[in-house]
Design a protein around this motif. Sequence first.
Motif, PDB file in Angstrom:
ATOM      1  N   SER A  67      -6.720  20.208 -27.189  1.00 31.28           N
ATOM      2  CA  SER A  67      -5.825  21.324 -27.499  1.00 31.28           C
ATOM      3  C   SER A  67      -4.564  21.005 -28.140  1.00 31.28           C
ATOM      4  CB  SER A  67      -5.371  21.770 -26.005  1.00 31.28           C
ATOM      5  OG  SER A  67      -4.637  20.776 -25.116  1.00 31.28           O
ATOM      6  N   SER A  68      -4.213  19.662 -28.306  1.00 29.59           N
ATOM      7  CA  SER A  68      -3.105  19.447 -29.017  1.00 29.59           C
ATOM      8  C   SER A  68      -3.351  17.844 -29.372  1.00 29.59           C
ATOM      9  CB  SER A  68      -1.832  19.386 -28.706  1.00 29.59           C
ATOM     10  OG  SER A  68      -1.749  19.059 -27.273  1.00 29.59           O
ATOM     11  N   PRO A  69      -2.748  17.380 -30.912  1.00 29.69           N
ATOM     12  CA  PRO A  69      -3.126  16.135 -31.252  1.00 29.69           C
ATOM     13  C   PRO A  69      -2.747  15.017 -30.132  1.00 29.69           C
ATOM     14  CG  PRO A  69      -1.896  17.271 -32.774  1.00 29.69           C
ATOM     15  CD  PRO A  69      -1.934  18.197 -31.633  1.00 29.69           C
ATOM     16  N   VAL A  70      -3.404  14.032 -30.164  1.00 35.09           N
ATOM     17  CA  VAL A  70      -2.946  12.769 -29.250  1.00 35.09           C
ATOM     18  C   VAL A  70      -2.609  11.676 -30.168  1.00 35.09           C
ATOM     19  CG1 VAL A  70      -4.664  13.315 -27.447  1.00 35.09           C
ATOM     20  CG2 VAL A  70      -5.349  11.810 -29.398  1.00 35.09           C
ATOM     21  N   THR A  71      -1.650  10.840 -29.616  1.00 37.30           N
ATOM     22  CA  THR A  71      -1.119   9.691 -30.059  1.00 37.30           C
ATOM     23  C   THR A  71      -2.203   8.516 -30.218  1.00 37.30           C
ATOM     24  OG1 THR A  71       1.077  10.348 -29.751  1.00 37.30           O
ATOM     25  CG2 THR A  71       0.903   8.167 -30.620  1.00 37.30           C
ATOM     26  N   ALA A  72      -2.356   7.931 -31.312  1.00 39.92           N
ATOM     27  CA  ALA A  72      -3.162   6.782 -31.602  1.00 39.92           C
ATOM     28  C   ALA A  72      -2.428   5.486 -31.324  1.00 39.92           C
ATOM     29  CB  ALA A  72      -3.935   6.744 -32.862  1.00 39.92           C
ATOM     30  N   HIS A  73      -2.982   4.380 -30.830  1.00 41.66           N
ATOM     31  CA  HIS A  73      -2.318   2.980 -30.462  1.00 41.66           C
ATOM     32  C   HIS A  73      -2.776   2.209 -31.760  1.00 41.66           C
ATOM     33  CE1 HIS A  73      -2.471  -1.047 -29.053  1.00 41.66           C
ATOM     34  NE2 HIS A  73      -1.294  -0.726 -28.546  1.00 41.66           N
ATOM     35  N   VAL A  74      -1.535   1.807 -32.341  1.00 49.97           N
ATOM     36  CA  VAL A  74      -1.857   1.186 -33.674  1.00 49.97           C
ATOM     37  C   VAL A  74      -1.706  -0.459 -33.422  1.00 49.97           C
ATOM     38  CG1 VAL A  74      -0.600   0.570 -36.070  1.00 49.97           C
ATOM     39  CG2 VAL A  74      -0.932   2.955 -35.280  1.00 49.97           C
ATOM     40  N   THR A  75      -2.554  -1.019 -33.927  1.00 51.51           N
ATOM     41  CA  THR A  75      -2.569  -2.424 -34.091  1.00 51.51           C
ATOM     42  C   THR A  75      -2.542  -3.014 -35.709  1.00 51.51           C
ATOM     43  OG1 THR A  75      -4.971  -2.833 -34.078  1.00 51.51           O
ATOM     44  CG2 THR A  75      -3.505  -3.142 -31.959  1.00 51.51           C
ATOM     45  N   GLY A  76      -1.853  -3.882 -35.979  1.00 49.28           N
ATOM     46  CA  GLY A  76      -1.603  -4.342 -37.302  1.00 49.28           C
ATOM     47  C   GLY A  76      -0.638  -3.199 -37.975  1.00 49.28           C
ATOM     48  N   ARG A  77      -0.364  -3.331 -39.339  1.00 50.11           N
ATOM     49  CA  ARG A  77       0.747  -2.181 -39.922  1.00 50.11           C
ATOM     50  C   ARG A  77       0.064  -1.336 -40.721  1.00 50.11           C
ATOM     51  NH1 ARG A  77       6.180  -5.150 -41.464  1.00 50.11           N
ATOM     52  NH2 ARG A  77       6.500  -3.103 -41.691  1.00 50.11           N
ATOM     53  N   ILE A  78       0.526  -0.065 -40.588  1.00 52.55           N
ATOM     54  CA  ILE A  78       0.231   1.092 -41.394  1.00 52.55           C
ATOM     55  C   ILE A  78       0.881   0.873 -42.720  1.00 52.55           C
ATOM     56  CG2 ILE A  78      -0.233   3.604 -41.602  1.00 52.55           C
ATOM     57  CD1 ILE A  78      -1.852   2.598 -39.175  1.00 52.55           C
ATOM     58  N   PRO A  79       0.201   0.858 -43.911  1.00 51.89           N
ATOM     59  CA  PRO A  79       1.230   0.723 -45.098  1.00 51.89           C
ATOM     60  C   PRO A  79       2.118   1.992 -45.041  1.00 51.89           C
ATOM     61  CG  PRO A  79      -1.182   0.533 -45.549  1.00 51.89           C
ATOM     62  CD  PRO A  79      -1.036   0.909 -44.151  1.00 51.89           C
ATOM     63  N   THR A  80       3.323   1.771 -45.295  1.00 47.43           N
ATOM     64  CA  THR A  80       4.383   2.836 -45.354  1.00 47.43           C
ATOM     65  C   THR A  80       4.046   3.894 -46.305  1.00 47.43           C
ATOM     66  OG1 THR A  80       5.794   1.451 -46.771  1.00 47.43           O
ATOM     67  CG2 THR A  80       6.557   1.434 -44.346  1.00 47.43           C
ATOM     68  N   TRP A  81       3.527   3.655 -47.558  1.00 49.94           N
ATOM     69  CA  TRP A  81       3.000   4.599 -48.599  1.00 49.94           C
ATOM     70  C   TRP A  81       2.010   5.490 -47.787  1.00 49.94           C
ATOM     71  CZ3 TRP A  81      -1.864   4.390 -49.964  1.00 49.94           C
ATOM     72  CH2 TRP A  81      -2.535   3.176 -49.833  1.00 49.94           C
ATOM     73  N   LEU A  82       1.359   4.939 -46.905  1.00 48.88           N
ATOM     74  CA  LEU A  82       0.128   6.202 -46.417  1.00 48.88           C
ATOM     75  C   LEU A  82       0.543   7.205 -45.711  1.00 48.88           C
ATOM     76  CD1 LEU A  82      -3.111   6.075 -46.627  1.00 48.88           C
ATOM     77  CD2 LEU A  82      -3.016   4.913 -44.418  1.00 48.88           C
ATOM     78  N   ARG A  83       0.826   8.442 -46.388  1.00 48.74           N
ATOM     79  CA  ARG A  83       1.271   9.494 -45.653  1.00 48.74           C
ATOM     80  C   ARG A  83       0.604  10.746 -45.834  1.00 48.74           C
ATOM     81  NH1 ARG A  83       6.215  10.621 -48.172  1.00 48.74           N
ATOM     82  NH2 ARG A  83       6.546  12.379 -46.833  1.00 48.74           N
ATOM     83  N   GLY A  84      -0.152  11.484 -44.812  1.00 46.12           N
ATOM     84  CA  GLY A  84      -0.801  12.267 -45.029  1.00 46.12           C
ATOM     85  C   GLY A  84      -1.984  12.623 -43.962  1.00 46.12           C
ATOM     86  N   SER A  85      -2.971  13.288 -44.306  1.00 50.26           N
ATOM     87  CA  SER A  85      -3.997  13.312 -43.300  1.00 50.26           C
ATOM     88  C   SER A  85      -5.396  13.064 -43.717  1.00 50.26           C
ATOM     89  CB  SER A  85      -3.954  14.666 -42.534  1.00 50.26           C
ATOM     90  OG  SER A  85      -3.341  15.532 -43.293  1.00 50.26           O
ATOM     91  N   LEU A  86      -6.264  12.366 -42.994  1.00 52.17           N
ATOM     92  CA  LEU A  86      -7.761  12.327 -43.062  1.00 52.17           C
ATOM     93  C   LEU A  86      -8.431  13.457 -42.315  1.00 52.17           C
ATOM     94  CD1 LEU A  86     -10.098  10.278 -44.080  1.00 52.17           C
ATOM     95  CD2 LEU A  86     -10.154   9.407 -41.903  1.00 52.17           C
ATOM     96  N   LEU A  87      -9.169  14.224 -43.284  1.00 52.42           N
ATOM     97  CA  LEU A  87      -9.908  15.346 -42.692  1.00 52.42           C
ATOM     98  C   LEU A  87     -11.436  15.060 -42.765  1.00 52.42           C
ATOM     99  CD1 LEU A  87      -7.998  18.188 -44.342  1.00 52.42           C
ATOM    100  CD2 LEU A  87      -7.947  17.669 -41.779  1.00 52.42           C
ATOM    101  N   ARG A  88     -12.088  15.253 -41.505  1.00 51.77           N
ATOM    102  CA  ARG A  88     -13.517  14.837 -41.384  1.00 51.77           C
ATOM    103  C   ARG A  88     -14.253  15.865 -40.809  1.00 51.77           C
ATOM    104  NH1 ARG A  88     -15.285  10.932 -44.073  1.00 51.77           N
ATOM    105  NH2 ARG A  88     -17.203  10.718 -42.762  1.00 51.77           N
ATOM    106  N   CYS A  89     -15.478  16.127 -41.230  1.00 50.00           N
ATOM    107  CA  CYS A  89     -16.430  16.908 -40.468  1.00 50.00           C
ATOM    108  C   CYS A  89     -17.981  16.364 -39.974  1.00 50.00           C
ATOM    109  CB  CYS A  89     -17.180  18.004 -41.337  1.00 50.00           C
ATOM    110  SG  CYS A  89     -15.781  19.226 -41.871  1.00 50.00           S
ATOM    111  N   GLY A  90     -18.219  16.786 -38.733  1.00 50.07           N
ATOM    112  CA  GLY A  90     -19.592  16.451 -38.110  1.00 50.07           C
ATOM    113  C   GLY A  90     -19.865  17.097 -36.842  1.00 50.07           C
ATOM    114  N   PRO A  91     -20.819  16.887 -36.428  1.00 45.01           N
ATOM    115  CA  PRO A  91     -21.213  17.782 -35.193  1.00 45.01           C
ATOM    116  C   PRO A  91     -20.469  17.350 -34.056  1.00 45.01           C
ATOM    117  CG  PRO A  91     -23.061  16.107 -35.795  1.00 45.01           C
ATOM    118  CD  PRO A  91     -21.957  16.025 -36.645  1.00 45.01           C
ATOM    119  N   GLY A  92     -20.480  18.171 -33.050  1.00 51.07           N
ATOM    120  CA  GLY A  92     -19.650  17.811 -31.957  1.00 51.07           C
ATOM    121  C   GLY A  92     -20.007  18.355 -30.525  1.00 51.07           C
TER     122      GLY A  92
END
Length: 532
Positions: free
Chosen positions: A22-47
């Motif tokens: 119903s709304s986005p969930v926070t993901a638990h990060v290990t390692g470090r996300i590059p600071t320049w990586l800003r945006g969204s990954l959109l993907r499709c599949g069967p659910g």
Amino acid sequence: PFRVEHPAGGYKKLFETVEELSSPVTAHVTGRIPTWLRGSLLRCGPGLFEVGSEPFYHLFDGQALLHKFDFKEGHVTYHRRFVRTDAYVRNMTEKRIVITEFGTYAYPDPCKNIFSRFFSYFKGVEVTDNALVNVYPVGEDYYACTETNFITKINPETLETIKQVDLCKYVSVNGATAHPHIENDGTVYNIGNCFGKNFSLAYNIIRIPPLQADKDDPINKSEVVVQFPCSDRFKPSYVHSFGLTANYIVFVEQPVKINLLKFLSSWSLWGANYMDCFESNETMGVWLHVAEKKKGRLLNIKYRTSAFNLFHHINTYEDNGFLIVDLCTWKGFEFVYNYLYLANLRANWDEVKRQAEKAPQPEARRYVLPLNIDKVPVWPPAWPPVGLGDNTTLRSDETIWLEPEVIFSGPRHAFEFPQINYKKYCGKPYTYTYGLGLNHFVPDRLCKLNVKTKETWVWQEPDSYPSEPIFVSHPDALEEDDGVVLSIVISPGAGPKPAYLLILNAKDMSEVARAEVEMIIPVTFHGLFKRA
């Protein structure tokens, strides 16, 4: 990497129904996300793999689920929603499968009497709009798609469904692939089957221009730029993708054919689905066609080679009077989709392997197409052949026979779902491609391939099942592989967080970070990274 086994069968979780969020969930990060990586990954599949007690049978039948991983200031959220296609809404309303999908026949409404059922036979086929394959931009809009004439406009922020669009209303095609080419100015090219002159079948390349100052929907300005002929006027080949360079369009006509008589005869009379309409032409091999992009003119050169199935072009570029065409092929004319029924994919590991032994074998290949026939040695040879080595011969029937260069081959190990540094290198000379490694059809590794030297780099972990890798270039990149690779991985045995978004350094495929979620994410096919 060819000896990895999957006796625990964790891959079966890729094909299980999940609930949307119903709304986005926070993901638990290990390692470090590059600071320049800003945006969204959109993907499709069967659910959704069944409706009530009625199962879907094929990998391409489950109802479309749209996924999004959002990256902001080193934090990651995950969201997913079912696409509200006509198919999904009607299935949910009637609590049964109402629309026939790729490999699942929808039985007529049991509540109707025999007369209304009889008359509904003559309505013709209701074509599915189940947009489970890919998502792509047109102007400022985003569309989820399958391979029919219906595409579905979605909101890339909220994942809400906006509206269904019927491409038939704008341009002469019966459908369009889920692999359009998007040029840097926003122009979209795609290909679809169509009815050509005097009732024979053909393939149209359609062009959707970039958004203009008038802000009118570019789809309104769609046009056909060139028509490729069909090898058999009644049976078009299945087309999944095509090649594009600055000056040329490459269409590979494969021996997997659609029998239109089966397709158009009223399905409901004999309980057919899309899969039932495919057949193989065992004698044609593969025909390649080239057109000049700007003039919309066919090159009158008949390229031929031996039979393979083709789903994904890797890249295409011009080189000194030749076209270099890199492909993920499956050898032979039998349709690979015959092996992608859910019962096959959910089988125990030994059975999965047994099935894959019988299937066409995968191979990444490079074909070199001469654009100028005068340079090609004639066969039988009237003089010692010069120029192209063993790979290309002009035969006495005026066809040009092509032999491929193998760029990746491993027994029952496919390099598939290929991605490149698309924005900078699509249609141009390039060095690297990133792919999903399929081990007897089970996705169990990510692979980087140098197409020049054939060197490979692999990311792989036990009982972990990744998705298509998406390359995201560093904003100040100097080299082709400066950036990261994104993939959704499930590792169902791994405790409370069975899925994660994986970030790899594109240089050496080493892990940079992962963002874990507390739920399974089913299989996804294709998608994109939308920069913030």
